[in-house]
Structure formats: C-alpha cells, structure tokens
Motif scaffolding. Structure first.
Motif, short mmCIF file in Angstrom:
data_model
loop_
_atom_site.label_atom_id
_atom_site.label_comp_id
_atom_site.label_asym_id
_atom_site.label_seq_id
_atom_site.Cartn_x
_atom_site.Cartn_y
_atom_site.Cartn_z
N PRO A 321 0.86 -1.14 0.02
CA PRO A 321 0.09 0.06 -0.07
C PRO A 321 0.87 1.37 0.01
O PRO A 321 1.90 1.46 0.59
N GLY A 322 0.21 2.04 -0.81
CA GLY A 322 1.09 3.62 -0.96
C GLY A 322 0.84 4.51 0.11
O GLY A 322 -0.02 4.36 1.02
N LYS A 323 1.16 5.78 -0.11
CA LYS A 323 0.55 7.10 0.66
C LYS A 323 -0.85 7.14 0.64
O LYS A 323 -1.53 7.60 1.28
N ALA A 324 -1.26 7.09 -0.74
CA ALA A 324 -2.79 7.21 -1.22
C ALA A 324 -3.67 6.11 -0.50
O ALA A 324 -3.38 4.93 -0.30
N ARG A 325 -4.78 6.95 0.36
CA ARG A 325 -5.53 5.81 0.99
C ARG A 325 -7.09 6.44 0.67
O ARG A 325 -7.36 7.12 0.56
N PHE A 326 -8.06 5.09 0.66
CA PHE A 326 -9.30 5.72 0.20
C PHE A 326 -9.96 4.82 1.38
O PHE A 326 -10.06 3.72 1.78
N LEU A 327 -10.95 5.74 1.75
CA LEU A 327 -12.13 5.19 2.78
C LEU A 327 -13.45 4.95 1.89
O LEU A 327 -13.92 6.02 1.54
N PRO A 328 -13.96 3.91 1.89
CA PRO A 328 -14.86 3.54 0.91
C PRO A 328 -16.26 3.79 1.77
O PRO A 328 -17.47 3.01 1.07
N TYR A 329 -16.69 4.82 2.21
CA TYR A 329 -17.80 4.95 2.90
C TYR A 329 -18.71 5.97 2.29
O TYR A 329 -19.08 6.89 2.82
#
Length: 478
Positions: A321-329
């Motif tokens: 996993p990289g720096k970009a994060r996604f929260l799927p809410y």
C-alpha cells in the motif's frame, strides 16, 4: 428439475437446474430503483411480479413439466406493505433507504432490541421503517394488514401464502433470532401486532404449493412446492456450500460481505456484526457488511470516464500500500462503524499520485474494510477455516491478492458458474421437494486458490493500521 428465483435490487434472476444440480437454463430481467428524496430508495412490487413473469416465461422455453420445487431469494429488510385485501399500499422501502435513521437510533436505544434480536437496529432494517411510516404516513400505517419482505411478496403471488423464513426475517429487528420466532415484545414496541407478520418456516421447508393458474400458465406441473428460501446472503451461502462452522465466503458485489456459517447463536451487537439465522434449520451465520465494494470501484471509474476492467487489468503484481488511502464510505458504513452519516475520502494524495496509485488505493480500502469485518467476526468467537471468493469483483486477481494478504487467508475461487442467490434458492427448492439436507449444499469445484503474498504481509498490516486510524478520525467528525 428445480427453479431458483433471486430478486436483486437491480434485477431478477432465475435458474433452472436438473437433479444433478447442473444449470439447464437461466434468465434475468432488469429492475430500477426510485429515489424521490435524498436518502430514499424504493421499488414498486408490481415491477417484481412483471420481472418474475418475464423470467419464468423465458425459462418456460424449456420443458418445465419435470419441475418439482421452487426456491426464493431476495434483497433483505424491505418493507412491502399490504392491506386486508393484499393490495400494495405504497412503494416498497428498500434495504438501502436511510430515511428512518432517527427511528432506528431510538429503537436501538431500547436494550431489548439488541438483547432479543441480537443485532443493532440499523436504519435499513424493516422495523424502523414502520415507525417512520406511523409518524409521516399515518393514514397508510393504519391500513397495514401484512408486512412482507420483498421475496415473500413473490411467494404470495406464486402460492397465495403469507409466509417467510428465518434468515430474511432476522433482518427486520422483530425476530427473536435465538428462538427463531417473532418477538411479541419487539413488535409491540414498534406499534405492530403478531398477526401482521407472515408465518415462519425454515428455508429448506415447504412454504406452500404453486397456484394452479400459475402452474398452467408456465407449463409447470401440479403440486410444485415453494421452499421457504432465504435472504440473499444466506441463499448465497447455500449456493456456495457455506453451511457449517468454519466455512466462509467473501462477496465482492455492489456491497462487500464477509459471511461465516455457525453452528450456534453468538450475537455481539456492539460490534455491528450481523447475527442472523441461516437458511437451514438450527444453523446461524455471522456477517460483516461493507456498503460499497464494487460500487466504490465503479464510482471511481465513472469519475475517470473509464470502467472497472480498464482500471484494474493493468495493475500488475500486488504492491505494498502506498501513501494514497481510500475510505470506501460512499453511503455510510455498517461493520464495524455503524455510521449512516460517514462519507468516503481519499487521503495522502500528492503530486506523484497517479491513476494506478488511486486505483490500488480503492481496492486496498475495500480490502481493509473487509479486514475490519474479519476482526469483528473473530471477536464473537466465529472462526474462518476456509474462504471462498464470489461476486464480480473477484474477476480482478489483484483485488483477490489484496484481500488474501489483508486477511492473511487464502481465497478459493470457484470454477466458472453461478453459485449465488439463485443457485442457493434452487438448492433450497430441491431440499423442500425431496427432503434432502446438507448433503445437497456441497461446495463448488475450485478453479484457483489465491494465496496471501508473504513478503507483503507486514506492509499490509501497516497499511491497515493507517486505514483504521483514518476511518476512526473521519467517523469522529460525523
């Protein structure tokens, strides 16, 4: 031969299987959702019947005279309201309708709901919808003679019977899930009466017999039995053979589901794990729910004016996993946050972030949300020894590797075939007609098993911790 009918939110599917459980024919008919106000989601039950007629008409191009049983599956929690003459009083309020969030919170504050039903009263469940109706549409509430779940309205049309079964009814907030019966205390607390509920049968039992005029219309023989069936996920569990303790499946559909069968009733409502009856007698299941799985990927693809396949097919081997994060809410979240108001986010974007990085972040975000579910299920004592992967999202090997590594559990992928709700419903129809049991719900042949990537386990553990902290912070803002 046996028929399975699965009423989905976006369409109705029918399968015809033979005595060896081979698929002989299938048919689908699309459905649409009406959203007249923000947070509302409705369908007209007449459209379900029209879709079922179209599907049965297509299946009737084959000889249906050997059919002995029909099983039903469908989306859960919907409030289909009938008057004393079985006329529909208003459009069905669907599972993803959030108008009753205040009523749900009020009911959930009453300790008897979690104690008896074994679950949080979620906004999408059936009971708070009726409390909302009493407040906002009292003239309709006063006329309600029966409340049916969506698939059970199809049963009424097929058999003339007001009946349901345990797995679907467990998602109403009116069922004593341990006792597998309606709770008069919970009904009374919402202004409802026992006689307004359908009678209950087990999913593999006979709920009624096909009406002669229906049988004649589609070339079906007299005496075809209709099984109790199951809610969509319980029926899918029967379809993929997840019917005994230790067996589980992960579904990557519109929503994401981690479903584990259990041989006992082990509720833990505070974890936002769904503790429901299974579609088979004296079995239960635990379920963690992520409201946006492929829905999140398809949303992101639309933003880029692309499609999911184009985004995922060029990702190559699994990466840390990289720096970009996604929260799927995107529309709230169930397990473990129980937050209807929370919304999604991209975090950690920088100049170097490209399309591939954000695509990986979306896949990782859903994978980490499923790890949330895994941890919540583990907290109830439910064990996962084998894990099947089903649903459209499993066509992405990258996504399957991300899930296997995030959960540190191999994901077994069935051979090409339909093992979802319609197939499980057909199996339940077979059980009802023949008296068969668990031996009919065998697991499918496995085409491939996706193993966790050992070299990336630590990186995924770290990525999950960053995801969890970001989600907790975002939840604190709502």
């Amino acid at each position: 031969m046996f028929i399975g009918l699965d009423l989905g939110t976006s369409g109705l599917k029918g399968l015809l299987i033979d005595d060896a459980q081979r698929v002989v024919a299938e048919a689908t008919h699309p459905l649409t959702v009406s959203r007249p106000h923000e947070g509302w989601s409705e369908q007209n039950p007449a459209e379900w019947v029209a879709a079922m007629e179209a599907v049965l008409g297509t299946l009737a191009q084959h000889d249906l005279s050997p059919v002995r049983g029909i099983g039903l599956s469908g989306h859960m929690h919907g409030a289909t309201l009938l008057d004393a003459q079985d006329a529909v009083l208003r459009p069905c309020i669907l599972w993803n309708d959030t108008r009753a969030h205040r009523e749900a919170a009020s009911l959930d504050a009453d300790p008897q709901f979690r104690e008896i039903s074994g679950n949080i009263v979620f906004p999408g469940f059936t009971a708070p919808k009726l409390v909302w109706l009493a407040k906002h549409e009292p003239e309709i509430f006063a006329k309600v003679a029966k409340v049916l779940l969506p698939k059970d309205y199809l049963r009424l049309w097929l058999t003339g019977e007001h009946a349901s079964e345990m797995s679907d009814s467990a998602g109403t907030s009116w069922l004593d899930t341990g006792a597998r019966d309606w709770s008069d205390a919970l009904l009374s607390a919402t202004g409802m009466r026992h006689e307004q509920m359908p009678r209950l049968v087990e999913g593999s039992d006979v709920s009624g017999t096909l009406r002669p005029q229906v049988a004649a219309r589609f070339g079906l023989p007299d005496g075809v039995v209709v099984a109790g069936g199951g809610g969509d996920n319980a029926a899918s569990g029967v379809g993929v053979g997840v019917v005994a303790a230790g067996q589980a499946f992960v579904s990557l559909g519109t929503s994401g589901v981690l479903f584990a069968a259990d041989d006992g009733y082990r509720p833990d409502a505070a974890s936002a794990v769904h503790s429901f009856c299974h579609a088979l007698p004296q079995t239960w299941h635990q379920m963690g729910v992520v409201l946006a799985a492929t829905d999140a990927l398809n949303w992101y693809a639309r933003l880029l004016e692309s499609d999911a396949k184009q985004l995922t097919e060029g990702l190559g081997p699994l990466r840390a996993p990289g720096k970009a994060r996604f929260l799927p809410y995107l529309g709230g979240e169930r397990t473990p946050l129980n937050d209807a108001a929370i919304r999604g986010a991209f975090i950690g974007l920088e100049h170097a972030t490209d399309r591939a990085a954000t695509t990986r972040a979306v896949l990782e975000g859903v994978s980490f949300a499923l790890r949330d579910c895994r941890d919540a299920l583990a907290g109830t004592g439910t064990r996962i020894e084998t894990l099947l992967g089903v649903g459209g999202g499993t066509r992405s090997r990258y996504w399957c590797e991300a899930i296997a590594t995030a959960l540190d559990t191999p994901v077994a992928l069935p051979v090409a075939g339909d093992y979802g709700g319609a197939f499980g419903a057909a199996r339940l129809g077979m059980m009802a007609a023949t008296g068969g049991g668990l031996e009919l719900a065998r697991p499918p042949e496995i085409a491939a098993t996706i193993e966790p990537v050992p070299a990336l386990r630590a990186a995924f553990d770290e990525g999950y911790e960053r995801y969890r902290q970001a989600g907790a912070a975002l939840s604190g803002l709502t």
